[in-house]
Design a protein around this motif. Structure first.
Motif, PDB file in Angstrom:
ATOM      1  N   ASN A   9       0.686  -1.084   0.040  1.00 32.73           N
ATOM      2  CA  ASN A   9       0.018   0.228   0.040  1.00 32.73           C
ATOM      3  C   ASN A   9       0.810   1.308   0.064  1.00 32.73           C
ATOM      4  N   LEU A  10       1.885   1.271   1.172  1.00 29.98           N
ATOM      5  CA  LEU A  10       2.590   2.483   1.141  1.00 29.98           C
ATOM      6  C   LEU A  10       3.568   2.713  -0.213  1.00 29.98           C
ATOM      7  N   LYS A  11       4.179   1.655  -0.952  1.00 31.10           N
ATOM      8  CA  LYS A  11       5.143   1.994  -1.783  1.00 31.10           C
ATOM      9  C   LYS A  11       4.159   2.180  -3.294  1.00 31.10           C
ATOM     10  N   VAL A  12       2.893   1.634  -3.557  1.00 29.14           N
ATOM     11  CA  VAL A  12       1.976   2.097  -4.427  1.00 29.14           C
ATOM     12  C   VAL A  12       1.860   3.725  -4.507  1.00 29.14           C
ATOM     13  N   ARG A  13       1.408   3.893  -3.178  1.00 28.82           N
ATOM     14  CA  ARG A  13       0.862   5.529  -2.791  1.00 28.82           C
ATOM     15  C   ARG A  13       2.162   6.440  -2.849  1.00 28.82           C
ATOM     16  N   LEU A  14       3.304   6.053  -2.509  1.00 27.51           N
ATOM     17  CA  LEU A  14       4.410   6.816  -2.589  1.00 27.51           C
ATOM     18  C   LEU A  14       4.740   7.372  -3.907  1.00 27.51           C
ATOM     19  N   PHE A  15       4.933   6.426  -4.900  1.00 23.37           N
ATOM     20  CA  PHE A  15       4.964   6.672  -6.195  1.00 23.37           C
ATOM     21  C   PHE A  15       3.763   7.405  -6.953  1.00 23.37           C
ATOM     22  N   GLY A  16       2.877   6.891  -6.598  1.00 26.23           N
ATOM     23  CA  GLY A  16       1.663   7.585  -7.008  1.00 26.23           C
ATOM     24  C   GLY A  16       1.237   9.016  -6.571  1.00 26.23           C
ATOM     25  N   GLU A  17       1.549   9.345  -5.573  1.00 24.79           N
ATOM     26  CA  GLU A  17       1.309  10.768  -4.847  1.00 24.79           C
ATOM     27  C   GLU A  17       2.681  11.640  -5.469  1.00 24.79           C
ATOM     28  N   ILE A  77     -12.857   7.425  -4.421  1.00 22.11           N
ATOM     29  CA  ILE A  77     -13.702   8.429  -4.615  1.00 22.11           C
ATOM     30  C   ILE A  77     -13.205   9.817  -5.215  1.00 22.11           C
ATOM     31  N   ALA A  78     -12.113  10.108  -4.223  1.00 22.82           N
ATOM     32  CA  ALA A  78     -11.309  11.246  -4.534  1.00 22.82           C
ATOM     33  C   ALA A  78     -10.595  11.261  -5.734  1.00 22.82           C
ATOM     34  N   ILE A  79      -9.844  10.050  -6.009  1.00 25.54           N
ATOM     35  CA  ILE A  79      -8.986  10.102  -7.176  1.00 25.54           C
ATOM     36  C   ILE A  79      -9.784  10.286  -8.426  1.00 25.54           C
ATOM     37  N   PHE A  80     -10.917   9.588  -8.639  1.00 22.77           N
ATOM     38  CA  PHE A  80     -11.715   9.275  -9.551  1.00 22.77           C
ATOM     39  C   PHE A  80     -12.539  10.417  -9.991  1.00 22.77           C
ATOM     40  N   SER A  81     -13.010  11.327  -8.767  1.00 19.72           N
ATOM     41  CA  SER A  81     -13.519  12.585  -9.059  1.00 19.72           C
ATOM     42  C   SER A  81     -12.514  13.603  -9.549  1.00 19.72           C
ATOM     43  N   SER A  82     -11.387  13.675  -9.113  1.00 24.27           N
ATOM     44  CA  SER A  82     -10.222  14.565  -9.564  1.00 24.27           C
ATOM     45  C   SER A  82     -10.001  14.112 -11.157  1.00 24.27           C
ATOM     46  N   SER A  83     -10.030  13.012 -11.557  1.00 26.65           N
ATOM     47  CA  SER A  83      -9.853  12.791 -12.825  1.00 26.65           C
ATOM     48  C   SER A  83     -11.017  13.354 -13.871  1.00 26.65           C
ATOM     49  N   VAL A  84     -12.258  13.263 -13.209  1.00 27.35           N
ATOM     50  CA  VAL A  84     -13.571  13.665 -14.037  1.00 27.35           C
ATOM     51  C   VAL A  84     -13.331  15.324 -14.078  1.00 27.35           C
ATOM     52  N   MET A  85     -12.677  15.969 -13.032  1.00 25.49           N
ATOM     53  CA  MET A  85     -12.703  17.411 -12.975  1.00 25.49           C
ATOM     54  C   MET A  85     -11.770  17.802 -13.965  1.00 25.49           C
ATOM     55  N   PHE A  86     -10.514  17.064 -13.915  1.00 27.78           N
ATOM     56  CA  PHE A  86      -9.369  17.514 -14.857  1.00 27.78           C
ATOM     57  C   PHE A  86      -9.770  17.359 -16.180  1.00 27.78           C
ATOM     58  N   ALA A  87     -10.610  16.234 -16.774  1.00 27.18           N
ATOM     59  CA  ALA A  87     -11.200  16.148 -17.990  1.00 27.18           C
ATOM     60  C   ALA A  87     -12.186  17.549 -18.398  1.00 27.18           C
ATOM     61  N   LEU A  88     -12.914  17.842 -17.501  1.00 31.00           N
ATOM     62  CA  LEU A  88     -13.767  18.892 -17.473  1.00 31.00           C
ATOM     63  C   LEU A  88     -12.896  20.305 -17.513  1.00 31.00           C
ATOM     64  N   PHE A  89     -11.884  20.391 -17.137  1.00 32.30           N
ATOM     65  CA  PHE A  89     -10.977  21.399 -17.105  1.00 32.30           C
ATOM     66  C   PHE A  89     -10.369  21.436 -18.408  1.00 32.30           C
ATOM     67  N   PHE A 171      -6.470   8.923 -13.530  1.00 32.95           N
ATOM     68  CA  PHE A 171      -7.189   7.972 -13.698  1.00 32.95           C
ATOM     69  C   PHE A 171      -6.419   6.643 -13.564  1.00 32.95           C
ATOM     70  N   VAL A 172      -5.358   6.335 -14.148  1.00 32.68           N
ATOM     71  CA  VAL A 172      -4.260   5.300 -13.884  1.00 32.68           C
ATOM     72  C   VAL A 172      -4.182   5.044 -12.429  1.00 32.68           C
ATOM     73  N   TYR A 173      -3.759   6.316 -11.776  1.00 32.15           N
ATOM     74  CA  TYR A 173      -3.372   6.025 -10.128  1.00 32.15           C
ATOM     75  C   TYR A 173      -4.559   5.439  -9.614  1.00 32.15           C
ATOM     76  N   GLY A 174      -5.816   5.876  -9.821  1.00 34.04           N
ATOM     77  CA  GLY A 174      -7.064   5.340  -9.149  1.00 34.04           C
ATOM     78  C   GLY A 174      -7.119   3.828  -9.594  1.00 34.04           C
ATOM     79  N   VAL A 175      -7.033   3.527 -10.865  1.00 31.20           N
ATOM     80  CA  VAL A 175      -6.974   1.973 -11.051  1.00 31.20           C
ATOM     81  C   VAL A 175      -5.814   1.264 -10.517  1.00 31.20           C
ATOM     82  N   LEU A 176      -4.832   1.800 -10.151  1.00 30.60           N
ATOM     83  CA  LEU A 176      -3.726   0.978  -9.376  1.00 30.60           C
ATOM     84  C   LEU A 176      -4.028   0.957  -7.987  1.00 30.60           C
ATOM     85  N   LEU A 177      -4.678   2.009  -7.440  1.00 32.35           N
ATOM     86  CA  LEU A 177      -5.376   2.022  -5.859  1.00 32.35           C
ATOM     87  C   LEU A 177      -6.385   0.829  -5.857  1.00 32.35           C
ATOM     88  N   PHE A 178      -7.285   0.865  -6.996  1.00 34.44           N
ATOM     89  CA  PHE A 178      -8.177  -0.270  -7.007  1.00 34.44           C
ATOM     90  C   PHE A 178      -7.873  -1.726  -6.824  1.00 34.44           C
TER      91      PHE A 178
END
Length: 422
Positions: A9-17, A77-89, A171-178
């Motif tokens: 969990n920590l390794k994935v999130r360190l690189f993702g963040e 929820i937060a990551i996929f919401s962020s992905s949608v907002m970036f697409a809107l942007f 979006f990719v980071y959200g998939v990796l978290l999932f």
């Protein structure tokens, strides 16, 4: 705690963040300029006051959800919401739609961090926690240093492509978290993920936070943190104004008849660059040097260093002496940051850790909201007067930490695993 022994969990999130934070800082520093251009400075100033206030709400909601439905689900929820907002942007057809997307990205980020911090606390022991939080803080600041440099190219010349890349990365980071991380909320470990989540209740959320803030030591901790945040935010506010107006052009280095001079705005850029470089290079070493210091002494020392690092700037306009002041101030930052997160991890009960993390973030949000008042004070006071007030605020926060730790049992330990401190 060696990186190879970390939980997946920590390794994935360190690189993702690290990656997502770098992309965030490729666009974020330029948004004030963008909104000033399209709306005008007066309207932009008012519009930019809204995101910190909504961020407070999102922070508290993120902490509440992290303790109710789990860290993992809240982060997804937060990551996929962020992905949608970036697409809107990216596909925005008007400045107002861009503004809505900007707010949405900020709120998604505010919702993510309490759950992220709580998950780190869930997966580490008390002895390991400072170093792990310091490692995450270092990764975040690599993004802070590299992002604006890259953004000065991509945001200006390839904005659409940059925002599409941000959408894809989130979006990719959200998939990796999932697929790669597991739930760490103690009350959900071993239970089926498919079990229905507890119903979100705004009334219950307010009740829970009301109970938290009746916790006297924690309320004092938040107040002390707000004062520290007001002082630290002056790096981007009053210190920037002071350097621009009072630091003349002067040689930084010279050799014979050749010299390289900086002053004003360029001097401010060099000072902030030094701050970022010191954070990246020395967060982990400083954390290890002070690892055996108590939370009490670390927080008190960091407040004092913040205050005096800024206060001493009032007595010089020499760039090398200002670098020395920045070193003192940054040392306070490096001592404080991992301690703040590890302290809350120890202090909060396990079943309310996310909410305590969310409530703790209020000190930064409220401090950021109040800090610009220093600019107004500069119209009436000399630089020495303004920096003296900043020093006084920092020393008051140190006194509040002294008082807070007198209310906490010896060693700061919390002899409970559930329920709120009343």
């Amino acid at each position: 705690m060696y990186w190879r022994s970390w939980d997946l969990n920590l390794k994935v999130r360190l690189f993702g963040e690290l990656i997502t934070h770098t992309f965030f800082w490729m666009y974020f520093p330029f948004m004030a300029l963008y909104f000033s251009d399209v709306f005008g400075k007066d309207v932009a100033g008012l519009l930019l006051m809204v995101p910190p206030l909504l961020g407070i709400v999102a922070n508290l909601a993120g902490g509440y959800l992290a303790d109710r439905i789990g860290r993992r689900k809240t982060m997804l929820i937060a990551i996929f919401s962020s992905s949608v907002m970036f697409a809107l942007f990216a596909f925005s057809s008007s400045p107002w739609m861009t503004y809505v997307a900007f707010i949405g990205i900020g709120m998604a980020g505010s919702m993510y961090w309490p759950a992220s911090s709580a998950m780190v606390a869930d997966l580490t022991t008390e002895d390991e926690r400072r170093v792990v939080f310091a490692t995450f803080y270092t990764a975040m600041n690599i993004g802070v240093v590299a992002g604006p440099v890259l953004g000065s190219i991509f945001f200006v010349h390839y904005r659409f492509e940059l925002l599409l890349a941000c959408t894809f990365v989130e979006f990719v980071y959200g998939v990796l978290l999932f697929f790669l991380i597991r739930e760490t909320l103690p009350s959900l470990i071993g239970k089926a993920e498919a079990s229905p989540p507890k119903r979100f209740s705004l009334k219950e959320q307010f009740r829970s936070y009301a109970v938290i803030f009746t916790d006297k030591p924690f309320a004092i901790y938040i107040l002390a943190g707000i004062l520290v945040a007001i002082a630290f935010m002056q790096l981007d506010l009053y210190m920037a104004l002071y350097v621009k107006e009072h630091v003349p052009s002067q040689p930084l280095v010279w050799w014979g008849d050749w010299s390289f001079s900086i002053g004003g705005t360029s001097a401010f850029g060099w000072l902030m660059g030094l701050n970022g470089l010191l954070v990246v290079l020395f967060t982990l070493p400083v954390t290890r040097w002070f690892q055996h210091w108590s939370d009490r002494n670390s927080l008190i020392l960091s407040s004092v260093l913040y205050g005096f690092g800024l206060f001493l700037m009032a007595f010089t306009n020499n760039i090398w002496l200002l670098f020395g002041c920045m070193f003192v101030l940054t040392l306070g930052e490096l001592i404080r940051t991992p301690v703040v997160q590890s302290f809350i991890s120890k202090y909060a009960p396990e079943d309310a850790r996310g909410q305590y993390m969310g409530a703790s973030s209020l000190q930064f949000s409220i401090g950021r909201f109040i800090a610009p008042l220093a600019i107004g004070l500069s119209e009436w006071l000399s630089p020495l007067g303004v920096f003296s007030i900043i020093l006084g605020i920092s020393l008051l926060s140190a006194l509040l930490y002294v008082y807070m730790f007198r209310l906490i049992p010896e060693g700061g330990g919390i002899e409970r695993t559930s329920g709120y401190r009343g």
